[in-house]
Design a protein around this motif. Structure first.
Motif, mmCIF file in Angstrom:
data_model
loop_
_atom_site.group_PDB
_atom_site.id
_atom_site.type_symbol
_atom_site.label_atom_id
_atom_site.label_comp_id
_atom_site.label_asym_id
_atom_site.label_seq_id
_atom_site.Cartn_x
_atom_site.Cartn_y
_atom_site.Cartn_z
ATOM 1 N N LYS A 66 0.844 -1.214 0.000
ATOM 2 C CA LYS A 66 0.000 0.000 0.000
ATOM 3 C C LYS A 66 0.872 1.255 0.000
ATOM 4 C CE LYS A 66 -3.965 -2.262 2.176
ATOM 5 N NZ LYS A 66 -3.469 -3.611 1.956
ATOM 6 N N ASN A 149 -5.978 -0.004 -8.355
ATOM 7 C CA ASN A 149 -7.111 0.896 -8.582
ATOM 8 C C ASN A 149 -7.996 1.037 -7.347
ATOM 9 O OD1 ASN A 149 -6.370 1.422 -11.238
ATOM 10 N ND2 ASN A 149 -7.628 -0.227 -12.072
ATOM 11 N N SER A 150 -7.985 0.014 -6.504
ATOM 12 C CA SER A 150 -8.832 0.050 -5.301
ATOM 13 C C SER A 150 -8.157 0.768 -4.129
ATOM 14 C CB SER A 150 -9.221 -1.371 -4.875
ATOM 15 O OG SER A 150 -8.091 -2.068 -4.389
ATOM 16 N N LEU A 151 -6.852 1.060 -4.258
ATOM 17 C CA LEU A 151 -6.150 1.794 -3.200
ATOM 18 C C LEU A 151 -6.469 3.279 -3.327
ATOM 19 C CD1 LEU A 151 -2.619 0.082 -3.259
ATOM 20 C CD2 LEU A 151 -4.537 -0.415 -1.746
ATOM 21 N N GLU A 152 -6.775 3.923 -2.223
ATOM 22 C CA GLU A 152 -7.225 5.316 -2.279
ATOM 23 C C GLU A 152 -6.088 6.330 -2.269
ATOM 24 O OE1 GLU A 152 -10.128 6.097 0.700
ATOM 25 O OE2 GLU A 152 -11.476 4.498 0.030
ATOM 26 N N ASN A 153 -4.990 6.029 -1.607
ATOM 27 C CA ASN A 153 -3.986 7.065 -1.363
ATOM 28 C C ASN A 153 -2.662 6.869 -2.098
ATOM 29 O OD1 ASN A 153 -5.706 8.430 0.506
ATOM 30 N ND2 ASN A 153 -5.223 6.838 2.019
ATOM 31 N N ASN A 181 -8.245 6.723 -13.270
ATOM 32 C CA ASN A 181 -7.963 8.094 -12.830
ATOM 33 C C ASN A 181 -6.553 8.583 -13.148
ATOM 34 O OD1 ASN A 181 -10.589 8.238 -11.627
ATOM 35 N ND2 ASN A 181 -9.788 7.086 -9.874
#
Length: 200
Positions: A66, A149-153, A181
């Motif tokens: 992450k 893609n599912s990681l926000e930061n 994005n």
């Protein structure tokens, strides 16, 4: 700027020797980098950066840890490009190398890589690079792209140059469509650093 850069060099790639039984595959490479990161106790805001063949493991590492950021420079894409095609020829060269006396094999592989304008230091680096591209993930990277893609930061920068003799823009564009994005910036000459910084 309080930035520490640590460059990882896999065994067999010039700075450290390969070892008996080394297979140069993704699992082995991932174990090596994971153990090195754990051993060094690296923490905090980490940006993982990879180039070319190393991008596959960099992507996987960034997802699993992450990461704060991910930088991929001239990644392979999700299918074979002209630099690693056709697969059977690459495997054939590896088999020939293994059959020849080492001095002749080293001279041959070194000349092949130099003729393609690779920046290599020694014959061992050449054959190590060839063995490593024989076991690329390519389409299997999609699993990690989807997780990314599912990681926000996690911030992402992917850079590639059409002037690189092995880069095929169509293959790169197909791959980039799988990332969410991303903002595309295209430069004909040197990139505008201010424009890049504005995106981040």
């Amino acid at each position: 700027m309080n930035i520490r850069f640590i460059g990882l060099n896999y065994p067999g790639f010039s700075y450290s020797k390969s070892y008996a039984g080394q297979d140069f595959g993704n699992v082995e490479r991932q174990l090596f980098s994971d153990q090195l990161i754990d051993e060094l106790g690296i923490s905090g805001k980490i940006v993982f950066m990879g180039h070319s063949r190393g991008c596959e493991n960099t992507l996987q590492t960034a997802v699993e840890r992450k990461a704060h950021g991910l930088v991929l420079i001239n990644p392979f894409g999700l299918r074979r490009h002209r630099g690693i095609s056709p697969e059977y020829k690459l495997r054939y060269v590896t088999k020939i190398y293994d059959l020849l006396p080492k001095t002749i094999a080293d001279l041959l592989i070194y000349k092949i890589y130099r003729s393609m304008k690779f920046h290599i230091h020694c014959p061992e680096e050449c054959i190590s690079a060839l063995r490593s591209v024989n076991d690329v993930m390519l389409e299997k990277q999609l699993e990690f792209i989807e997780k990314l893609n599912s990681l926000e930061n996690t911030r992402i920068l992917i850079s590639y140059a059409g002037r690189d003799q092995f880069i095929e823009s169509k293959i790169m564009e197909e791959c980039l469509e799988k990332y969410e994005n991303l903002e595309a910036l295209k430069f004909q000459n040197d990139p505008d650093i201010d424009q890049i910084c504005d995106v981040f």
